[in-house]
Design an enzyme around this catalytic site. Sequence first.
Site, PDB file in Angstrom:
ATOM      1  NE  ARG A 205      -3.751   1.871   2.821  1.00 13.14           N
ATOM      2  CZ  ARG A 205      -3.531   2.977   3.518  1.00 13.14           C
ATOM      3  NH1 ARG A 205      -2.337   3.195   4.059  1.00 13.14           N
ATOM      4  NH2 ARG A 205      -4.489   3.866   3.672  1.00 13.14           N
TER       5      ARG A 205
ATOM      6  CB  SER B  22     -12.513  -2.160   2.066  1.00 14.34           C
ATOM      7  OG  SER B  22     -11.113  -2.254   2.108  1.00 14.34           O
TER       8      SER B  22
ATOM      9  CE  LYS C 183      -8.233   3.668   4.751  1.00 14.46           C
ATOM     10  NZ  LYS C 183      -9.075   2.951   3.764  1.00 14.46           N
TER      11      LYS C 183
END
Length: 212
Positions: A40, A109, A139
């Site tokens: 990522r 997700s 997040k």
Amino acid sequence: MTARLHGLYAITDPMLIPGQHLLPAAEAALRGGARLLQYRDKPASAMQRLERAGRLAELCHQYGALFIVNDDPALAQAVNADGVHMGQSDGAVPTARALLGADKIIGISCHGDLTLAAKGAAEGADYLALGRFYPSHTKPEAPPVTLDTLREARDRFDQPLVAIGGITTDNAQPLIDAGADMIALIHGLFATADYGEIEIRARQLSRLFPVH
């Protein structure tokens, strides 16, 4: 391939392990027993992503782990990754499947929304990721998900489930007990410059899973 969707799922973060730290930190997690590793790296250039993903793919396969690319089916195809992880705004599962083929992993997700999970399962997603379960550094604005939602997902879906969000060595066990096949960590694994500590954390987390 989906039979291997079990155990510690390490996710890289360019803010925690930038540049030259990416490969040694990833290898420390793999030494500790991570069974999946997701690349990522949104800030990197296309050339950097291609080079780094290719090296990570080789590293994962040396350790017998699965290599997943975040959000980019074309990059996953280019480096012969084992699959791709898709967010809700990153395109459709059927489109990724058409590009990657039937033998690659596509994860999605679902946040805490089991309607999204059902849609993904119907479209052929290989795993469903739920979370955040605990306060998250990555997040912090994500809405919380409860253990009851995870248990309901376990009852409803045959696909392997990933729990994500604020997971550490201290709070992972209830998620596994509630039905998570995989626990995904970013900050809880990589928020240290000590590669030895990353390996220790990975080993502690990997030992929480029954032999599979």
